[in-house]
Design a protein around this motif. Structure first.
Motif, PDB file in Angstrom:
ATOM      1  N   ALA A 235       0.843  -1.202   0.000  1.00  0.00           N
ATOM      2  CA  ALA A 235       0.000   0.000   0.000  1.00  0.00           C
ATOM      3  C   ALA A 235       0.871   1.243   0.000  1.00  0.00           C
ATOM      4  CB  ALA A 235      -0.902   0.004   1.231  1.00  0.00           C
ATOM      5  N   THR A 236       0.471   2.265  -0.780  1.00  0.00           N
ATOM      6  CA  THR A 236       1.074   3.587  -0.705  1.00  0.00           C
ATOM      7  C   THR A 236       0.013   4.560  -0.196  1.00  0.00           C
ATOM      8  OG1 THR A 236       2.039   5.422  -1.934  1.00  0.00           O
ATOM      9  CG2 THR A 236       0.611   3.939  -3.171  1.00  0.00           C
ATOM     10  N   LEU A 237       0.369   5.364   0.777  1.00  0.00           N
ATOM     11  CA  LEU A 237      -0.602   6.283   1.367  1.00  0.00           C
ATOM     12  C   LEU A 237      -0.770   7.536   0.526  1.00  0.00           C
ATOM     13  CD1 LEU A 237       0.309   6.031   5.167  1.00  0.00           C
ATOM     14  CD2 LEU A 237      -1.223   4.593   3.799  1.00  0.00           C
ATOM     15  N   ASN A 238       0.366   8.077  -0.017  1.00  0.00           N
ATOM     16  CA  ASN A 238       0.313   9.367  -0.718  1.00  0.00           C
ATOM     17  C   ASN A 238       0.861   9.319  -2.132  1.00  0.00           C
ATOM     18  OD1 ASN A 238      -0.615  10.585   1.724  1.00  0.00           O
ATOM     19  ND2 ASN A 238       1.517  10.728   2.436  1.00  0.00           N
ATOM     20  N   GLY A 239       1.431   8.186  -2.529  1.00  0.00           N
ATOM     21  CA  GLY A 239       2.104   8.139  -3.824  1.00  0.00           C
ATOM     22  C   GLY A 239       1.405   7.238  -4.815  1.00  0.00           C
ATOM     23  N   LYS A 240       2.218   6.741  -5.771  1.00  0.00           N
ATOM     24  CA  LYS A 240       1.692   5.856  -6.812  1.00  0.00           C
ATOM     25  C   LYS A 240       2.455   4.545  -6.778  1.00  0.00           C
ATOM     26  CE  LYS A 240       4.670   7.980 -10.369  1.00  0.00           C
ATOM     27  NZ  LYS A 240       5.276   8.994  -9.477  1.00  0.00           N
ATOM     28  N   ILE A 241       1.878   3.542  -7.404  1.00  0.00           N
ATOM     29  CA  ILE A 241       2.528   2.238  -7.539  1.00  0.00           C
ATOM     30  C   ILE A 241       2.822   2.025  -9.014  1.00  0.00           C
ATOM     31  CG2 ILE A 241       2.327  -0.244  -7.168  1.00  0.00           C
ATOM     32  CD1 ILE A 241       0.356   0.298  -4.934  1.00  0.00           C
ATOM     33  N   SER A 242       4.107   2.031  -9.351  1.00  0.00           N
ATOM     34  CA  SER A 242       4.527   1.858 -10.745  1.00  0.00           C
ATOM     35  C   SER A 242       5.013   0.431 -10.937  1.00  0.00           C
ATOM     36  CB  SER A 242       5.645   2.841 -11.091  1.00  0.00           C
ATOM     37  OG  SER A 242       5.197   4.173 -10.942  1.00  0.00           O
ATOM     38  N   ILE A 243       4.533  -0.196 -12.025  1.00  0.00           N
ATOM     39  CA  ILE A 243       4.853  -1.594 -12.284  1.00  0.00           C
ATOM     40  C   ILE A 243       5.394  -1.695 -13.707  1.00  0.00           C
ATOM     41  CG2 ILE A 243       3.927  -3.940 -12.346  1.00  0.00           C
ATOM     42  CD1 ILE A 243       1.632  -2.829 -10.566  1.00  0.00           C
ATOM     43  N   ASP A 244       6.524  -2.422 -13.834  1.00  0.00           N
ATOM     44  CA  ASP A 244       7.156  -2.523 -15.151  1.00  0.00           C
ATOM     45  C   ASP A 244       7.886  -3.848 -15.232  1.00  0.00           C
ATOM     46  OD1 ASP A 244       7.905  -1.860 -17.677  1.00  0.00           O
ATOM     47  OD2 ASP A 244       9.213  -0.187 -17.113  1.00  0.00           O
ATOM     48  N   GLY A 245       8.407  -4.150 -16.434  1.00  0.00           N
ATOM     49  CA  GLY A 245       9.178  -5.370 -16.617  1.00  0.00           C
ATOM     50  C   GLY A 245       8.282  -6.584 -16.559  1.00  0.00           C
ATOM     51  N   GLY A 246       8.804  -7.640 -15.945  1.00  0.00           N
ATOM     52  CA  GLY A 246       8.035  -8.883 -15.817  1.00  0.00           C
ATOM     53  C   GLY A 246       7.858  -9.254 -14.363  1.00  0.00           C
ATOM     54  N   PRO A 247       7.091  -8.492 -13.613  1.00  0.00           N
ATOM     55  CA  PRO A 247       6.981  -8.738 -12.176  1.00  0.00           C
ATOM     56  C   PRO A 247       6.113  -9.955 -11.864  1.00  0.00           C
ATOM     57  CG  PRO A 247       5.461  -7.015 -12.797  1.00  0.00           C
ATOM     58  CD  PRO A 247       6.241  -7.360 -14.036  1.00  0.00           C
ATOM     59  N   SER A 248       6.290 -10.469 -10.655  1.00  0.00           N
ATOM     60  CA  SER A 248       5.408 -11.497 -10.119  1.00  0.00           C
ATOM     61  C   SER A 248       4.773 -10.920  -8.867  1.00  0.00           C
ATOM     62  CB  SER A 248       6.204 -12.764  -9.782  1.00  0.00           C
ATOM     63  OG  SER A 248       5.397 -13.683  -9.088  1.00  0.00           O
ATOM     64  N   ILE A 249       3.481 -10.618  -8.968  1.00  0.00           N
ATOM     65  CA  ILE A 249       2.782  -9.968  -7.856  1.00  0.00           C
ATOM     66  C   ILE A 249       1.659 -10.880  -7.391  1.00  0.00           C
ATOM     67  CG2 ILE A 249       1.466  -7.952  -7.120  1.00  0.00           C
ATOM     68  CD1 ILE A 249       2.876  -6.362  -9.328  1.00  0.00           C
ATOM     69  N   ASN A 250       1.808 -11.385  -6.201  1.00  0.00           N
ATOM     70  CA  ASN A 250       0.792 -12.266  -5.625  1.00  0.00           C
ATOM     71  C   ASN A 250       0.209 -11.561  -4.400  1.00  0.00           C
ATOM     72  OD1 ASN A 250      -0.818 -14.361  -4.849  1.00  0.00           O
ATOM     73  ND2 ASN A 250       0.848 -15.658  -4.096  1.00  0.00           N
ATOM     74  N   GLY A 251      -0.702 -10.644  -4.648  1.00  0.00           N
ATOM     75  CA  GLY A 251      -1.297  -9.875  -3.577  1.00  0.00           C
ATOM     76  C   GLY A 251      -2.030  -8.679  -4.141  1.00  0.00           C
ATOM     77  N   LEU A 252      -2.569  -7.835  -3.253  1.00  0.00           N
ATOM     78  CA  LEU A 252      -3.331  -6.668  -3.651  1.00  0.00           C
ATOM     79  C   LEU A 252      -2.459  -5.421  -3.667  1.00  0.00           C
ATOM     80  CD1 LEU A 252      -6.562  -7.330  -1.532  1.00  0.00           C
ATOM     81  CD2 LEU A 252      -6.153  -7.878  -3.957  1.00  0.00           C
ATOM     82  N   LEU A 253      -2.894  -4.427  -4.457  1.00  0.00           N
ATOM     83  CA  LEU A 253      -2.177  -3.153  -4.578  1.00  0.00           C
ATOM     84  C   LEU A 253      -3.113  -2.060  -4.069  1.00  0.00           C
ATOM     85  CD1 LEU A 253      -0.807  -3.708  -8.205  1.00  0.00           C
ATOM     86  CD2 LEU A 253       0.382  -4.175  -6.041  1.00  0.00           C
ATOM     87  N   ALA A 254      -2.776  -1.466  -2.925  1.00  0.00           N
ATOM     88  CA  ALA A 254      -3.660  -0.490  -2.288  1.00  0.00           C
ATOM     89  C   ALA A 254      -3.121   0.919  -2.492  1.00  0.00           C
ATOM     90  CB  ALA A 254      -3.779  -0.791  -0.788  1.00  0.00           C
ATOM     91  N   ALA A 255      -4.010   1.824  -2.879  1.00  0.00           N
ATOM     92  CA  ALA A 255      -3.642   3.221  -3.091  1.00  0.00           C
ATOM     93  C   ALA A 255      -4.889   4.075  -2.856  1.00  0.00           C
ATOM     94  CB  ALA A 255      -3.086   3.430  -4.487  1.00  0.00           C
ATOM     95  N   SER A 256      -4.691   5.409  -2.890  1.00  0.00           N
ATOM     96  CA  SER A 256      -5.810   6.308  -2.626  1.00  0.00           C
ATOM     97  C   SER A 256      -6.837   6.293  -3.757  1.00  0.00           C
ATOM     98  CB  SER A 256      -5.299   7.734  -2.405  1.00  0.00           C
ATOM     99  OG  SER A 256      -4.591   8.183  -3.553  1.00  0.00           O
TER     100      SER A 256
END
Length: 583
Positions: A235-256
């Motif tokens: 989770a980011t409280l005040n920013g952004k979540i940037s995703i690139d390349g070939g990530p492996s994300i097993n979970g949720l992405l929390a933002a405002s």
């Protein structure tokens, strides 16, 4: 010459001599038999007194187990009968620690309950600070009355321990006795779990801070960048979540807002991972840092130097310097606050410091275990003030036993050495200058038993030789954690710079650095929950959620929908071996 031919009476003489011989032999055999029987009787009596003493131990053990089980059920049932708000109010009086509450109650109730086994309620309590003595008569043996005197000493400092001693003897010969003793440990391991749905009262505060962090691998103030592996929610409280390349994300992405997720158009499934921000007890991430203590090194200059000591013609302590001669190991009993200029141990020499159950201070300018060991015996508390440097090297060890040890030191230097703990030990190090750990602290022990507080300003580097089964509290210094450094408790830093490369070994911890920009890269990894200013997970780095083993005191007690449920081990008492006491 005439010869006497009358031999009458000669046979009588021989008969008399034979009778005397047989009588002498008979008396000797009778005496030997009597002595043998007497010796056998004494041995039988001596062995019997041992059995009587052992019977006393077994009797008091049975009594103890009954009393401990009874008190355990009282404490558990009383706590579990409270509603949630009452439970929280009660725990607030005990530093929000159910184990502290349980130990306190066990200590307070033991003597009264134990006394009631033998005396009616209107009989004055014979207990004195949880020390209990009694005397019992057993069934007659060999026409004599056996007697057993027992003593039960109960103490709860960190954990609860019981020392039982028992003396057996015959009533007509009390000086011919044997005494045995046995130590028992109360292994309750009190814990709290959530109750079953609908089994308790409703939450009154609505504070869901701890539940909100379940499965959250990161709570970040500003931006998060991911092109590698994340297992768990972030989770980011005040920013952004940037995703690139070939990530492996097993979970949720929390933002405002969903718009705070930045990713390429071709990347599928990212939008579906969005979730609103969790409800936290605070949005100021500095509040996740426990309060850093204010401390200083007391030089104890008002305390006299330890007196000179010699042993077997060898100087042990002279002019405040303790330096053991070759092949010398000694025990130094401490009964009061003590000061040295220096303590130096070389060539595998061992210094045993016996603090008993006291609270004592030891002042020393330099404590040097270059190639020697220190053992601390007892169950008390010792505050060690090292004005300059504490050194362990060459596989030496500092064994604190089951004591509570607080060390205040300028420079803390472990190079290929270790600090060992007993099961009931607590160790806190307060460091003002430099810290170097290339060895073990509390190897494979409970991470909650050790805390290291560092308020120096110099950069600190921990590598794969660093294995700390405890928690690091760093006030502001730059920390480098490289190549598999092991920190099995939590890591807290108020500094603005933390470097990770190669990962930090843990089984789950709080990694709280609210002022720092964290980068996990080059095969590095973290397991736990990260709280930071910003976060990058790149180039093969990985972040994995792991439930912290050691609680964070800055996080308030959660408010579940139902009351806590208190539990303890089914087997409450652990026995140590029976030993005979020399009288």
């Amino acid at each position: 010459m005439k010869h006497l031919k009358n031999q009458h009476g000669y046979g009588m003489f021989i008969a008399v001599m034979l009778i005397l011989l047989v009588t002498t032999i008979g008396i000797s055999l009778l005496t030997l038999t009597l002595n043998t029987n007497k010796t056998a009787a004494n041995e039988r009596k001596d062995q019997s007194t041992f059995y009587f003493a052992e019977a006393g131990i077994n009797l008091e053990k049975a009594n103890l187990q009954n009393v401990v089980k009874e008190i355990d059920q009282e404490i558990i049932n009383e706590f579990n009968s409270l509603d949630y708000e009452s439970q929280v109010n009660l725990l607030n009086k005990y530093s929000n620690d159910f184990s502290t509450y349980y130990t306190s109650q066990m200590n307070q109730r033991f003597c009264k309950n134990f006394n009631l086994l033998y005396h009616s309620t209107d009989t004055p309590n014979k207990c004195n600070t949880n020390n209990y003595t009694s005397s019992f008569q057993l069934g007659e043996q060999f026409g004599k009355q056996p007697v057993v005197d027992t003593s039960v000493q109960f103490a709860c400092l960190v954990d609860c321990e019981v020392d039982i001693s028992s003396k057996g003897y015959f009533e007509d010969s009390p000086t011919q006795s044997r005494t045995v003793s046995q130590k028992l440990l109360i292994n309750a391991n009190p814990q709290l779990t959530e109750g079953n749905p609908g089994s308790g009262g409703e939450s009154s505060s609505g504070d869901e801070s701890l539940e909100a962090l379940e499965n959250y691998a990161a709570i970040i103030k500003n931006d998060i960048y991911i092109n590698s592996i994340v297992t768990g929610n972030v989770a980011t409280l005040n920013g952004k979540i940037s995703i690139d390349g070939g990530p492996s994300i097993n979970g949720l992405l929390a933002a405002s807002h969903l718009s705070k997720l930045i990713y390429p158009d071709w990347m599928n499934g990212i939008k579906e991972k969005y979730t609103p921000l969790p409800s936290l007890h605070t949005t100021n991430l500095v509040d996740f840092l426990p309060e850093f203590p204010n401390f200083q090194i007391n030089d104890g200059i008002s305390i006299p130097l330890h007196q000179n000591v010699t042993s077997n013609g060898k100087t042990i302590i002279e002019n405040g310097i303790l330096n053991l001669p070759d092949d010398t190991s000694i025990t130094l009993p401490l009964t009061k606050d003590t000061r040295f200029h220096s303590i130096k141990l070389y060539n595998d020499r061992i210094l045993t410091i016996d603090v008993g159950n006291k609270n004592l201070n030891l002042y020393v300018e330099n404590l040097d275990l270059t190639n020697g060991d220190i053992k601390i015996n007892g169950t008390g508390t010792i505050n060690i003030y090292v004005k300059n440097k504490f050194t362990i090297a060459s596989q030496s060890y500092f064994d604190i036993g089951n004591n509570r040890v607080n060390m205040y030191v300028k420079d803390f230097d472990i190079k290929q050495g270790m600090i060992n703990f007993g099961s009931a030990a607590k160790f806190n190090a307060y460091i003002t200058g430099n810290i170097n750990v290339k060895g073990y602290i509390n190897q494979n022990g409970s991470p909650s038993a050790s805390n290291i507080y560092y308020k120096g300003i110099n950069e600190v580097t921990f590598g794969n030789e660093t294995q700390i089964y405890g928690t690091i509290h760093n006030k502001s210094s730059h920390f480098k954690l490289l190549n598999g450094a092991g920190i099995y408790g939590n890591f807290y830093t108020g500094g603005n710079k933390v470097t990770l490369n190669g990962g930090v070994k843990s089984n789950g911890h709080w990694f709280v650095a609210p002022n720092a920009d964290i980068t996990i890269t080059s095969g590095g990894y973290l397991k736990g929950t990260v709280v930071a200013k910003s976060l990058k997970i790149i180039n093969g780095g990985s972040l994995i959620y792991g439930s912290p083993i050691v609680s964070n005191p800055a996080i308030p007690i959660p408010t579940p929908a139902t009351p806590f449920v208190a539990i303890t081990n089914s087997s409450l008492v652990v026995e140590e071996p029976l030993v005979e006491v020399d009288e």
